[in-house]
Design an enzyme around this catalytic site. Structure first.
Site, PDB file in Angstrom:
ATOM      1  N   GLU B  60       0.873  -1.157  -0.126  1.00 50.94           N
ATOM      2  CA  GLU B  60       0.322   0.210   0.010  1.00 50.94           C
ATOM      3  C   GLU B  60       0.979   1.030  -0.034  1.00 50.94           C
ATOM      4  OE1 GLU B  60      -0.278  -2.296   2.239  1.00 50.94           O
ATOM      5  OE2 GLU B  60      -2.189  -3.382   1.492  1.00 50.94           O
ATOM      6  N   HIS B 130     -11.471  -5.997   8.903  1.00 48.68           N
ATOM      7  CA  HIS B 130     -11.861  -5.629   7.493  1.00 48.68           C
ATOM      8  C   HIS B 130     -13.629  -4.880   7.951  1.00 48.68           C
ATOM      9  CE1 HIS B 130      -9.208  -9.224   7.207  1.00 48.68           C
ATOM     10  NE2 HIS B 130      -9.776  -9.044   6.119  1.00 48.68           N
TER      11      HIS B 130
HETATM   12  C1  LIG Z   1      -1.419  -4.573   4.320  1.00 47.03           C
HETATM   13  C2  LIG Z   1      -2.302  -5.797   4.242  1.00 47.03           C
HETATM   14  N1  LIG Z   1      -3.452  -5.488   2.597  1.00 47.03           N
HETATM   15  C3  LIG Z   1      -3.842  -6.798   2.048  1.00 47.03           C
HETATM   16  C4  LIG Z   1      -4.434  -6.965   3.355  1.00 47.03           C
HETATM   17  C5  LIG Z   1      -5.166  -8.420   2.517  1.00 47.03           C
HETATM   18  N2  LIG Z   1      -4.862  -9.501   2.088  1.00 47.03           N
HETATM   19  C6  LIG Z   1      -4.949 -10.637   2.658  1.00 47.03           C
HETATM   20  S1  LIG Z   1      -4.188 -12.174   1.826  1.00 47.03           S
HETATM   21  C7  LIG Z   1      -3.641 -10.873   0.863  1.00 47.03           C
HETATM   22  C8  LIG Z   1      -2.672 -12.003   0.385  1.00 47.03           C
HETATM   23  C9  LIG Z   1      -1.135 -12.408   0.679  1.00 47.03           C
HETATM   24  O1  LIG Z   1      -0.173 -13.584  -0.593  1.00 47.03           O
HETATM   25  P1  LIG Z   1       0.712 -13.984   0.438  1.00 47.03           P
HETATM   26  O2  LIG Z   1       1.764 -12.812   1.203  1.00 47.03           O
HETATM   27  O3  LIG Z   1       1.408 -14.451  -0.678  1.00 47.03           O
HETATM   28  O4  LIG Z   1       0.891 -15.278   1.485  1.00 47.03           O
HETATM   29  P2  LIG Z   1      -0.869 -16.812   0.818  1.00 47.03           P
HETATM   30  O5  LIG Z   1      -1.924 -15.999   1.071  1.00 47.03           O
HETATM   31  O6  LIG Z   1      -0.032 -17.091  -0.195  1.00 47.03           O
HETATM   32  O7  LIG Z   1      -0.954 -17.454   1.445  1.00 47.03           O
HETATM   33  C10 LIG Z   1      -3.860 -10.029   1.154  1.00 47.03           C
HETATM   34  C11 LIG Z   1      -3.802  -8.668  -0.043  1.00 47.03           C
HETATM   35  C12 LIG Z   1      -3.502  -7.240   3.846  1.00 47.03           C
HETATM   36  N3  LIG Z   1      -4.505  -8.569   5.112  1.00 47.03           N
HETATM   37  N4  LIG Z   1      -2.637  -6.953   4.462  1.00 47.03           N
END
Ligand SMILES: Cc1ncc(C[n+]2csc(CCOP(=O)(O)OP(=O)(O)O)c2C)c(N)n1
Lengths: 392, 325
Positions: B60, B130
């Site tokens: 972000e 959320h």
């Molecule tokens: C600061 C922030 N931005 C956006 C989100 C929304 N979000 C939750 S999980 C996710 C994807 C995470 O991907 P990754 O780190 O590769 O882990 P995975 O889910 O693949 O295990 C996002 C964008 C969040 N939780 N926190």
């Protein structure tokens, strides 16, 4: 030296380096059929450890399958699986001491299970009942336990990464023979907190293992849209950190790498980065539908690299597991999980008084007054607040 | 006029804005091919190509900094922050940079072409991270406009106005209404002026003021009050920065009473600012203290969401208390 870099070679003609200049090997020990590669050096593992690892994998498979089902039936509001990534999570936690501090992202429930989180404790959290250690404040899957040295999950991504650096440093200051381990996805590794956390760990010499589950996707975003460099491992090297890339679907490779990472972190008071190459077989979460962004063929291909099956074959080759033991284990956990769901969903939710506790160490006068007003209101309209009306 | 939901209205506004100006780009986490986790940007990558509608890496801070760079050099940047709870990693870029670009450079540079769209608010069993309503963190920042629509029609018109506004705008979308709020929305291009509140329903006894998803709550409370013979005037503030003091003050001068409802915690919430200003403007017209029905001064709890929320019943009770004062 004021500008301490390790470059010694000089050239006299412009010559750039790019990601291909950095060749990062991948550690593989276990083959698909459950035999090990010919020259492979095995981790320290005996039958008891192997059984504990396998037991955790089976429990996690069952939990994921059943709770996803429970979510679909509307019994819990949300769920996330770690299907396909069990070897990364269990293989790494199994290399640790029980008092090494875990800072996880959210998909690492197998690690808290390995430490002894009970089936009831899982359910209490997911059903937000009065026995939930987190007092019903966070969504399902946000586990945490002081007793198990597993810090409570926070949803904002990557916030745990610089925190892990601080935890590792504190362990060093306190003279403990322990490390911190920090799990995160390759998506989270794009956040500013990742860079801040790694840089600080390397410079301040924090005994911390940074464990990246590179599972191919961050929700819908494939790695090709997440980073252009040589994965996450190259960044560890860039920050001056001891780094290794492993096959994240290979239990023995993950275990071996983490055992040695831990020893190194303690011996040198230094961080280590592990990048586990794996695949998120399931959806991102129960709110996600992966068919919108990836193909069935791709998923099918990765099904063939199932880490739990590969480890099972190894155990069977060693004579440590039989097909009937295996079925018995699944059956045991299916019943245990189902029974625990039934108990947990009947318990009342956390008491309404808890709404103001833990905002501060003790509730402020203003908070007490807000709670009193709220309880008066609930008494007046009990039908509208069914969770708490019976107990005000 | 077609009946569509708020997500479709937002998608429609984005399409119109991108068609009208090819210097407009749209980006954020998962907004590309997938169309965003709520599907607000569905189909836009297909329509406008990957150069104009794309996924960013998961940062972000990066998204907002990148938006500042784009907009400072003449582009219109529509950045999605996946949940308002995750806008905090970007706060330095938004509060110190987007908001102050124009002022600190003596208007040599500005980032007026930025809009940060982000889903906010509770009522979706999302727990802590959320559900937050962080609008007050931004209303204190000079240089930002803060906009919150309450339904599909408003969302389209306010979004188009925000995109074309010459200032950076933080646009909070009430996620619990994304699909729930369905209404008639004109097909073509239209704008709703920023900085103007809307009197949604006239009344004589008390003014009820809210924005976004809480509009539904005060409307329900007003119906309960009507059964007790209390006539509520209902106002949607729509833009929080800059806010429409005149419309609210005129209403309070007429009714003599004001109740403000927001989902964010009471202390330091935007209701405090409104109450102080209206008290100055309308002191001699007030027949009871200005009343605030807001979230509790706690983080947003999962299991006690109902208890936490400034719902219609709590609002109804506050209306009666104000009338009896
Ligand atoms: C600061 C922030 N931005 C956006 C989100 C929304 N979000 C939750 S999980 C996710 C994807 C995470 O991907 P990754 O780190 O590769 O882990 P995975 O889910 O693949 O295990 C996002 C964008 C969040 N939780 N926190």
């Amino acid at each position: 030296m004021s500008n301490a870099t390790s470059t010694t070679e000089t050239v006299h003609r412009v010559s750039f380096l790019d990601k291909d200049s950095l060749s990062i090997p991948i550690l593989k020990i276990l083959q698909a059929d459950g035999t090990t590669f010919e020259k492979a050096v095995l981790p320290v593992i005996d039958q008891a450890l192997a059984e504990r690892i396998y037991d955790t994998c089976v429990f996690t498979r069952v939990l994921d399958e059943r709770m996803l089902g429970a979510q679909r039936q509307g019994r819990i509001s949300f769920y996330m699986t770690c299907t396909g990534e069990e070897a990364s999570i269990v293989g790494s936690v199994a290399a640790l001491d029980n008092e090494d501090v875990i800072l996880a992202q959210y998909r690492e429930h197998a690690a808290i299970r390995y430490r002894g989180f009970s089936t009831e404790q899982f359910m209490n959290q997911m059903f937000s009942n009065e026995k939930d250690l987190g007092k019903g404040r966070q969504m399902p899957i946000h586990y945490g336990s002081q007793a198990l040295h597993y810090q409570t999950i926070s949803s904002p991504l990557a916030t745990q990464i610089p925190q892990a650096t601080g935890v590792g440093y504190s362990l060093k200051m306190q003279g403990k023979r322990n490390v911190a381990i920090c799990y995160f996805g390759e998506g989270a590794a794009s956040e500013g907190d990742f860079h801040a956390g790694l840089n600080m760990a390397a410079v301040l010499k924090s005994p911390t293992i940074f464990f990246c589950r590179n599972n191919g996707y961050a929700i819908s975003t494939p790695t090709s849209e997440q980073f252009a460099g040589n994965g996450i491992a190259s960044r560890g090297i860039g920050y001056g950190m001891h780094t290794i890339r492993v096959d994240g679907n290979d239990m023995l490779a993950v275990l071996a790498a983490t055992q040695q990472a831990r020893a190194y972190a303690l011996e040198h008071n230094a961080p280590v980065l592990i990048e586990a190459m794996t695949y998120r077989l399931g959806a991102h979460s129960s709110s996600d539908d992966p068919s919108g962004y990836r193909s069935k063929e791709e998923e099918a291909k990765w099904q063939q690299h199932d880490p739990v099956k590969r480890f099972k074959l190894w155990m069977m080759n060693k004579g440590w597991l039989s097909e009937s033991d295996d079925q018995g284990l699944y059956e045991k956990y299916r019943q245990e999980v189902l029974a625990a769901v039934k108990v947990a969903e009947k318990l009342p939710v956390t008491h309404v008084d808890e709404i103001i506790n833990d905002v501060y160490d003790t509730p402020t006068p203003r908070l007490k007054q807000q709670l009193a007003t709220l309880k008066q209101h609930i008494k007046k309209y009990p039908d509208s607040y069914p969770h708490s009306a019976g107990r005000v | 006029m077609a009946k569509i939901n708020m997500l479709q209205a937002i998608n429609d506004a984005l399409t119109i804005a991108m068609e009208a100006d090819d210097k407009t780009v749209l980006f954020g986490e998962d907004v590309g091919h997938f169309g965003g986790v709520f599907r607000a940007t569905s189909g836009l990558q297909e329509k406008f190509g990957r150069d104009r509608c794309f996924n960013t890496p998961l940062t972000e801070q990066g998204i907002a900094g990148f938006a500042n760079g784009l907009a400072s050099n003449g582009m219109t940047a529509i950045a999605e922050i996946q949940f308002a709870d995750y806008i905090f990693p970007a706060i330095d870029q938004i509060v110190n940079e987007s908001a102050k670009f124009r002022y600190r450079s003596g208007n040599e540079f500005n980032v007026g072409g930025i809009i940060y769209r982000t889903p906010y608010g509770g009522g979706i069993a999302g727990g802590h991270y959320h559900s937050q309503s962080p609008e007050a963190y931004f209303t204190q920042t000079a240089g930002l406009k803060v906009v919150v629509p309450r339904n599909a029609y408003q969302a389209k018109g306010l979004l188009l106005a925000s995109i074309r506004d010459k200032n950076p705008v933080v646009f909070f979308e009430p996620k619990r209404l994304y699909r729930a709020s369905v209404g008639e929305v004109p097909e073509g291009d239209y704008e709703i002026e920023l900085g103007k509140a809307e009197v949604v329903k006239e009344g004589t006894d008390i003014t009820l003021l809210a924005w976004g998803a809480q509009m539904e709550i005060i409307e329900n409370a007003a119906q309960m009050a009507a059964k007790k013979g209390i006539s509520c005037e209902i106002i949607d503030l729509r833009t929080l920065a800059p806010w429409d003091v005149d419309t609210v003050a005129a209403s309070v001068k007429k009714t003599g009473r004001l109740l403000i409802n927001h989902e964010a915690p009471l202390t330091g919430g935007f209701a405090g600012e409104i109450a102080a200003t209206i008290q100055e403007e309308c002191f001699l017209h007030l027949e009871s203290p200005i009343s605030r029905v807001c979230g509790l001064d706690t983080p947003y709890p999962l299991v006690h969401e109902k208890e936490y929320m400034p719902d219609a019943l709590k609002t109804f009770e506050a209306i009666k208390a104000s009338m009896k004062y």
